[in-house]
Design a protein around this motif. Structure first.
Motif, PDB file in Angstrom:
ATOM      1  N   ASP A  64      30.258  57.460  31.527  1.00 11.60           N
ATOM      2  CA  ASP A  64      31.063  56.239  31.486  1.00 11.60           C
ATOM      3  C   ASP A  64      30.233  55.448  30.138  1.00 11.60           C
ATOM      4  O   ASP A  64      29.565  55.740  29.684  1.00 11.60           O
ATOM      5  CB  ASP A  64      31.202  55.622  32.714  1.00 11.60           C
ATOM      6  CG  ASP A  64      29.988  55.181  33.344  1.00 11.60           C
ATOM      7  OD1 ASP A  64      28.834  54.825  32.880  1.00 11.60           O
ATOM      8  OD2 ASP A  64      29.863  55.396  34.698  1.00 11.60           O
ATOM      9  N   ILE A  65      31.124  54.414  30.124  1.00 13.19           N
ATOM     10  CA  ILE A  65      30.589  53.467  28.868  1.00 13.19           C
ATOM     11  C   ILE A  65      29.375  52.699  29.078  1.00 13.19           C
ATOM     12  O   ILE A  65      28.408  52.567  28.319  1.00 13.19           O
ATOM     13  CB  ILE A  65      31.591  52.443  28.299  1.00 13.19           C
ATOM     14  CG1 ILE A  65      31.300  51.827  27.246  1.00 13.19           C
ATOM     15  CG2 ILE A  65      31.795  51.428  29.566  1.00 13.19           C
ATOM     16  CD1 ILE A  65      31.207  52.624  25.979  1.00 13.19           C
ATOM     17  N   GLY A  66      28.967  52.714  30.475  1.00 17.21           N
ATOM     18  CA  GLY A  66      27.812  52.174  30.825  1.00 17.21           C
ATOM     19  C   GLY A  66      26.519  52.962  30.547  1.00 17.21           C
ATOM     20  O   GLY A  66      25.630  52.616  30.166  1.00 17.21           O
ATOM     21  N   ALA A  67      26.800  54.447  30.839  1.00 17.31           N
ATOM     22  CA  ALA A  67      25.932  55.209  30.651  1.00 17.31           C
ATOM     23  C   ALA A  67      25.542  55.356  28.892  1.00 17.31           C
ATOM     24  O   ALA A  67      24.364  55.839  28.605  1.00 17.31           O
ATOM     25  CB  ALA A  67      26.255  56.638  31.004  1.00 17.31           C
ATOM     26  N   VAL A  68      26.554  55.265  28.309  1.00 16.19           N
ATOM     27  CA  VAL A  68      26.324  55.120  26.747  1.00 16.19           C
ATOM     28  C   VAL A  68      25.301  53.799  26.265  1.00 16.19           C
ATOM     29  O   VAL A  68      24.585  54.108  25.544  1.00 16.19           O
ATOM     30  CB  VAL A  68      27.735  54.930  26.032  1.00 16.19           C
ATOM     31  CG1 VAL A  68      27.383  54.670  24.576  1.00 16.19           C
ATOM     32  CG2 VAL A  68      28.678  56.128  26.177  1.00 16.19           C
ATOM     33  N   ALA A  69      25.769  52.707  27.112  1.00 19.22           N
ATOM     34  CA  ALA A  69      24.898  51.584  26.662  1.00 19.22           C
ATOM     35  C   ALA A  69      23.338  51.794  27.350  1.00 19.22           C
ATOM     36  O   ALA A  69      22.602  51.380  26.528  1.00 19.22           O
ATOM     37  CB  ALA A  69      25.264  50.379  27.458  1.00 19.22           C
ATOM     38  N   ASP A  70      23.111  52.510  28.513  1.00 17.01           N
ATOM     39  CA  ASP A  70      21.949  52.766  28.616  1.00 17.01           C
ATOM     40  C   ASP A  70      21.248  53.694  28.002  1.00 17.01           C
ATOM     41  O   ASP A  70      19.952  53.607  27.530  1.00 17.01           O
ATOM     42  CB  ASP A  70      21.849  53.440  29.983  1.00 17.01           C
ATOM     43  CG  ASP A  70      22.290  52.642  31.366  1.00 17.01           C
ATOM     44  OD1 ASP A  70      22.334  51.423  30.945  1.00 17.01           O
ATOM     45  OD2 ASP A  70      22.872  53.241  32.371  1.00 17.01           O
ATOM     46  N   ALA A  71      22.046  54.808  27.244  1.00 18.04           N
ATOM     47  CA  ALA A  71      21.254  55.748  26.242  1.00 18.04           C
ATOM     48  C   ALA A  71      20.952  55.010  25.086  1.00 18.04           C
ATOM     49  O   ALA A  71      19.988  55.002  24.208  1.00 18.04           O
ATOM     50  CB  ALA A  71      22.408  56.868  26.001  1.00 18.04           C
ATOM     51  N   LEU A  72      21.892  54.027  24.556  1.00 12.83           N
ATOM     52  CA  LEU A  72      21.540  53.374  23.208  1.00 12.83           C
ATOM     53  C   LEU A  72      20.390  52.554  23.304  1.00 12.83           C
ATOM     54  O   LEU A  72      19.177  52.258  22.581  1.00 12.83           O
ATOM     55  CB  LEU A  72      22.760  52.667  22.974  1.00 12.83           C
ATOM     56  CG  LEU A  72      23.823  53.230  22.379  1.00 12.83           C
ATOM     57  CD1 LEU A  72      25.132  52.382  22.143  1.00 12.83           C
ATOM     58  CD2 LEU A  72      23.577  53.858  21.035  1.00 12.83           C
ATOM     59  N   GLN A  73      20.126  51.789  24.684  1.00  8.42           N
ATOM     60  CA  GLN A  73      18.810  51.005  25.064  1.00  8.42           C
ATOM     61  C   GLN A  73      17.688  51.809  25.089  1.00  8.42           C
ATOM     62  O   GLN A  73      16.691  51.362  24.351  1.00  8.42           O
ATOM     63  CB  GLN A  73      19.139  50.220  26.392  1.00  8.42           C
ATOM     64  CG  GLN A  73      18.070  49.148  26.659  1.00  8.42           C
ATOM     65  CD  GLN A  73      18.152  48.024  25.697  1.00  8.42           C
ATOM     66  OE1 GLN A  73      19.078  47.181  25.902  1.00  8.42           O
ATOM     67  NE2 GLN A  73      17.053  47.756  25.301  1.00  8.42           N
ATOM     68  N   GLN A  74      17.778  52.814  25.682  1.00  7.75           N
ATOM     69  CA  GLN A  74      16.605  53.870  25.678  1.00  7.75           C
ATOM     70  C   GLN A  74      16.157  54.358  24.298  1.00  7.75           C
ATOM     71  O   GLN A  74      14.791  54.237  24.029  1.00  7.75           O
ATOM     72  CB  GLN A  74      16.811  54.855  26.521  1.00  7.75           C
ATOM     73  CG  GLN A  74      15.741  55.626  26.791  1.00  7.75           C
ATOM     74  CD  GLN A  74      15.924  56.732  27.905  1.00  7.75           C
ATOM     75  OE1 GLN A  74      16.942  57.053  28.398  1.00  7.75           O
ATOM     76  NE2 GLN A  74      14.893  57.599  28.112  1.00  7.75           N
ATOM     77  N   ALA A  75      17.156  54.612  23.488  1.00  7.08           N
ATOM     78  CA  ALA A  75      16.913  55.064  22.266  1.00  7.08           C
ATOM     79  C   ALA A  75      16.246  54.319  21.062  1.00  7.08           C
ATOM     80  O   ALA A  75      15.538  54.303  20.324  1.00  7.08           O
ATOM     81  CB  ALA A  75      18.239  55.624  21.444  1.00  7.08           C
ATOM     82  N   ASN A  76      16.526  52.861  21.534  1.00  6.72           N
ATOM     83  CA  ASN A  76      16.074  51.665  20.633  1.00  6.72           C
ATOM     84  C   ASN A  76      14.833  51.062  21.299  1.00  6.72           C
ATOM     85  O   ASN A  76      14.420  49.912  20.751  1.00  6.72           O
ATOM     86  CB  ASN A  76      17.137  50.747  20.484  1.00  6.72           C
ATOM     87  CG  ASN A  76      18.071  51.165  19.367  1.00  6.72           C
ATOM     88  OD1 ASN A  76      17.977  51.032  18.234  1.00  6.72           O
ATOM     89  ND2 ASN A  76      19.235  51.840  19.989  1.00  6.72           N
ATOM     90  N   THR A  77      14.184  51.647  22.232  1.00  6.57           N
ATOM     91  CA  THR A  77      13.060  50.906  22.865  1.00  6.57           C
ATOM     92  C   THR A  77      11.738  51.804  22.568  1.00  6.57           C
ATOM     93  O   THR A  77      11.759  53.175  22.265  1.00  6.57           O
ATOM     94  CB  THR A  77      13.170  50.898  24.200  1.00  6.57           C
ATOM     95  OG1 THR A  77      13.580  52.012  24.972  1.00  6.57           O
ATOM     96  CG2 THR A  77      14.076  49.772  24.638  1.00  6.57           C
TER      97      THR A  77
END
Length: 269
Positions: free
Chosen positions: A256-269
């Protein structure tokens, strides 16, 4: 073209129906997605094939979910169609099948809507219309047969409502296609016009832009046609099994879109 890594994404073109909500129900992680995109400085355009609402109406719907965006961050297939016609046929006189938002977007670009005097029409523009009647279909059929240009805002054959999957604008286009023998010019996804308009608004490029959607045949194929990285979410039309079996392969798949958000957050940390 190889997909760009998630950390390289600075611009997103995000579908709405089946990604952010189903009907009047918000989908998991919707608010978190907007918070994450803002915090990471990722620009986005909410680009939908749904032709039933104006951009302002989508802003109001998003506010109802507690999300604030600007009008420049929303791109609908009616807006894209109006922009296309204003650029290529500014003198067009248009007979419209669709809901009030479609006619409003056409008029906002200075185009003339002639449903009260259909004999004047030079173009027939067809969008999703939940008040579709046989008389509207018959009038459009006659006009196209007489030479009016046939334009479809989008080709989606179905729509993911809160009740389930129901007929979309592609079903209306199919009726007119078989009754006239004329293929419509499609402005929305999967044609690249909307993607190009969205990238132009953001200043994005294929090297830093990805598409998020729930449909292989419009969102994902549209992204591929524009040379963009594609992200499928499984909250709308396409199931995981369908995605695995299809010739149209998204670059990334998330629940879902929440999982997309989590992946983007992880990729940028």
């Amino acid at each position: 073209m190889r997909p760009i890594p998630l950390a390289a994404i600075r611009h997103l073109i995000v579908d709405m129906d089946g990604v952010l909500w189903r009907g009047s129900q918000a989908l998991p992680g919707m608010s978190r997605f907007f918070e994450t995109a803002r915090s990471l400085g990722i620009r986005f355009i909410l680009a939908t094939n749904n032709a039933s609402k104006s951009g302002a109406e989508y802003l109001a719907k998003l506010r109802g979910f507690g999300v604030s965006v600007t009008l420049d961050e929303v791109l609908t297939s009616p807006q894209a169609t109006a922009a296309y016609l204003a650029r290529h046929a500014p003198e067009a006189r248009v007979f419209v099948i669709g809901e009030p938002g479609l006619a409003a977007e056409l008029r906002a670009k200075g185009l003339q809507v002639v449903n009260e005097q259909p004999e004047q029409a030079t173009h027939v523009v067809v969008g999703w219309d939940r008040a579709l009647t046989y008389d509207k279909l018959a009038e459009a059929c006659l006009l196209i047969r007489r030479g009016a240009a046939f334009i479809g805002t989008n080709p989606d054959v179905t729509y993911p409502s809160e009740r389930g999957i129901v007929p979309g604008n592609g079903a209306t286009l199919a009726a007119l296609r078989v009754s006239t023998g004329v293929e419509p010019l499609i402005i929305g996804k999967p044609q690249p016009e909307m993607m190009r308009q969205a990238m132009a608004r953001m200043g994005g490029s294929p090297e830093n832009t990805a598409v998020v959607g729930d449909r292989l045949d419009t969102d994902i194929l549209g992204g591929q046609n524009a040379g963009l990285t594609t992200i499928l979410v499984l909250t709308g039309v396409t199931s995981l099994d369908e995605a695995r079996d299809s010739a149209i392969r998204p670059d990334y798949i998330f629940q879902d879109i929440g999982a997309v958000a989590d992946a983007l957050q992880q990729a940028n940390t």
